[in-house]
Design an enzyme around this catalytic site. Structure first.
Site, PDB file in Angstrom:
ATOM      1  N   HIS A  20      -0.663 -13.614   7.572  1.00  0.00           N
ATOM      2  CA  HIS A  20      -0.259 -11.837   8.183  1.00  0.00           C
ATOM      3  C   HIS A  20       1.719 -11.618   8.101  1.00  0.00           C
ATOM      4  O   HIS A  20       1.903 -12.079   8.462  1.00  0.00           O
ATOM      5  CB  HIS A  20      -0.483 -11.734   9.364  1.00  0.00           C
ATOM      6  N   HIS A  70      -2.815 -10.857  14.912  1.00  0.00           N
ATOM      7  CA  HIS A  70      -1.801 -11.247  15.980  1.00  0.00           C
ATOM      8  C   HIS A  70      -2.060 -10.616  17.788  1.00  0.00           C
ATOM      9  O   HIS A  70      -1.472  -9.846  18.426  1.00  0.00           O
ATOM     10  CB  HIS A  70      -0.347 -10.187  16.165  1.00  0.00           C
ATOM     11  N   HIS A 117       4.877  -9.291   6.579  1.00  0.00           N
ATOM     12  CA  HIS A 117       5.376  -7.863   5.622  1.00  0.00           C
ATOM     13  C   HIS A 117       6.380  -8.357   4.843  1.00  0.00           C
ATOM     14  O   HIS A 117       7.656  -8.354   5.568  1.00  0.00           O
ATOM     15  CB  HIS A 117       5.800  -6.590   7.107  1.00  0.00           C
TER      16      HIS A 117
HETATM   17  O1  DOR Z   1       5.648  -5.503  15.204  1.00  0.00           O
HETATM   18  C1  DOR Z   1       4.985  -4.573  14.889  1.00  0.00           C
HETATM   19  N1  DOR Z   1       5.689  -4.801  13.161  1.00  0.00           N
HETATM   20  N2  DOR Z   1       3.514  -4.870  14.561  1.00  0.00           N
HETATM   21  C2  DOR Z   1       2.899  -4.123  13.174  1.00  0.00           C
HETATM   22  O2  DOR Z   1       2.038  -4.089  13.743  1.00  0.00           O
HETATM   23  C3  DOR Z   1       3.463  -3.986  11.764  1.00  0.00           C
HETATM   24  C4  DOR Z   1       5.349  -4.359  12.040  1.00  0.00           C
HETATM   25  C5  DOR Z   1       5.275  -3.865  11.113  1.00  0.00           C
HETATM   26  O3  DOR Z   1       5.359  -3.048   9.886  1.00  0.00           O
HETATM   27  O4  DOR Z   1       7.114  -3.295  11.112  1.00  0.00           O
HETATM   28 ZN    ZN Z   2       1.566  -7.071  11.002  1.00  0.00          ZN
END
Ligand code: DOR
Ligand code: ZN
Length: 351
Positions: free
Chosen positions: A13, A174, A15
């Site tokens: 997981h 998460h 980003h």
């Molecule tokens: O804390 C987070 N940041 N939770 C998420 O679900 C998305 C993520 C983000 O894209 O910054």
């Molecule tokens: Zn996420």
């Protein structure tokens, strides 16, 4: 123990963002991980095959030559997702999984699903073709306390999804609560656990005043929940695996809007290992980081091994984001200013 040799982990997981941020941060992930599931909540969300192909190309172009790394793409499910496109994208191996964000649950989730029942038709297809469903498990109603949103989601939505689609491959992403840990075990689904939810409880958000460095979604909860997550992660039980949810936000934005997300990619393995060591569970780390995920996703574990050495280092505060040679911003690292003890041998990035 002075060193630990394990199969190269995967991040289930992650980003990665786009543009300059992507170009500057991807090296932290590719150094430590063989594969990563890339979240689709980019500025232009990944809702189609075409967009997934172009985003994957951008990611591969940002990777240093000779690096062995496989980004696994997800489709951002919406009320408008086209069934045929979903099926075709999975069959053609463009999409590795589908991501469900309830609308407005988190960063860039305004395109998310407004009424989950409306996409049951997609779940039916996903169950049929074996496509995993990755869930941001929080309700978004403003009358539900933010600290209760995961539990309420489990009761209101997830339980029904699982009952209705018993063969659907579900990952609750998460997780942050003991309630979720118990649900995952009881229903035999799967879950990712982040490094930050193993280290912080909700007090962190108020450390030294309102502190957005520790604001992420789902938010960290009370201490007993953190202890339950630690137990689950360090148990080696195959339902739980590594997913950093590393979510970089430029300092300016984080300070300005307090956006949700913690950037942990540069220290993720060391961060997890601190917890595993404290729990006397280093022998379970390989299962959590490198074996349980591939088993669930029907992939072979990575062949390559990494050597983690027990060696103290101080985490510096920021990763700089630069455009060629000009620094245009910075991103705060998780564990900034702290000492961690495990680093990958010959690592150039962990401090
Ligand atoms: O804390 C987070 N940041 N939770 C998420 O679900 C998305 C993520 C983000 O894209 O910054
Ligand atoms: Zn996420």
């Amino acid at each position: 123990m002075k060193n630990l040799i394990i199969r190269k982990p995967d991040d289930w997981h992650l980003h990665l963002r786009e543009g300059l941020v992507l170009k500057n941060i991807i090296k932290y992930t590719t150094e430590y991980f063989g594969r990563a599931i890339v979240m689709p909540n980019t500025n232009e969300p990944v809702t189609t095959i075409e967009r997934a192909v172009s985003y994957k190309k951008e990611i591969l172009d940002a990777i240093a030559l000779g690096t062995n790394f496989d980004p696994l793409m997800t489709i951002y499910l919406t009320d408008e997702t086209n069934k045929e496109e979903l099926k075709r994208g999975y069959k053609d191996k463009v999409f590795f999984a589908g991501k469900l964000y309830p609308a407005n649950a988190t960063t860039n989730s305004r395109h998310g699903v407004k009424e989950i029942k409306n996409i049951y038709k997609l779940f039916e297809i996903m169950e049929d073709i074996g496509m995993p469903l990755l869930i941001h498990g929080e309700v978004t109603d403003s009358n539900v306390d933010i600290f209760d949103r995961e539990e309420v989601f489990i009761d209101r939505e997830l339980n029904q999804i699982i009952n209705r689609f018993p063969r659907l491959k579900v990952v609750l992403e998460h997780i942050t609560t003991r309630y979720a840990v118990e649900f995952v075990m009881e229903k035999k689904i799967h879950a990712t656990i982040t490094p930050h939810h193993l280290h912080i409880n909700r007090n962190a958000m108020f450390f030294g005043g309102l502190n957005s460095d520790f604001y992420c979604l789902p938010v960290a909860k009370r201490e007993f929940n953190r202890l339950s997550l630690i137990k689950a992660a360090t148990s080696g039980i195959e339902n739980f695996f590594l997913g950093t949810d590393s979510a970089p936000h430029m300092r300016e934005w984080k300070a300005f809007c307090g956006c949700a997300g913690i950037f942990n990619a540069p220290v993720a393995l060391s961060s997890y290992l601190k917890v595993f060591q404290e729990e006397n569970s280093l022998d379970k780390f390989e299962a959590f980081a490198s074996l349980n995920g591939p088993k669930f996703y029907n992939l072979p574990p990575n062949q390559e091994k990494i050597n983690l050495v027990y060696e103290s280092f101080k985490v510096d505060d920021f990763v700089e984001i630069s455009d060629s040679f000009k620094v245009v911003g910075k991103i705060k690292k998780f564990h900034a200013g702290e000492f961690l003890n495990w680093r990958i041998q010959n690592d150039s990035h962990s401090s």
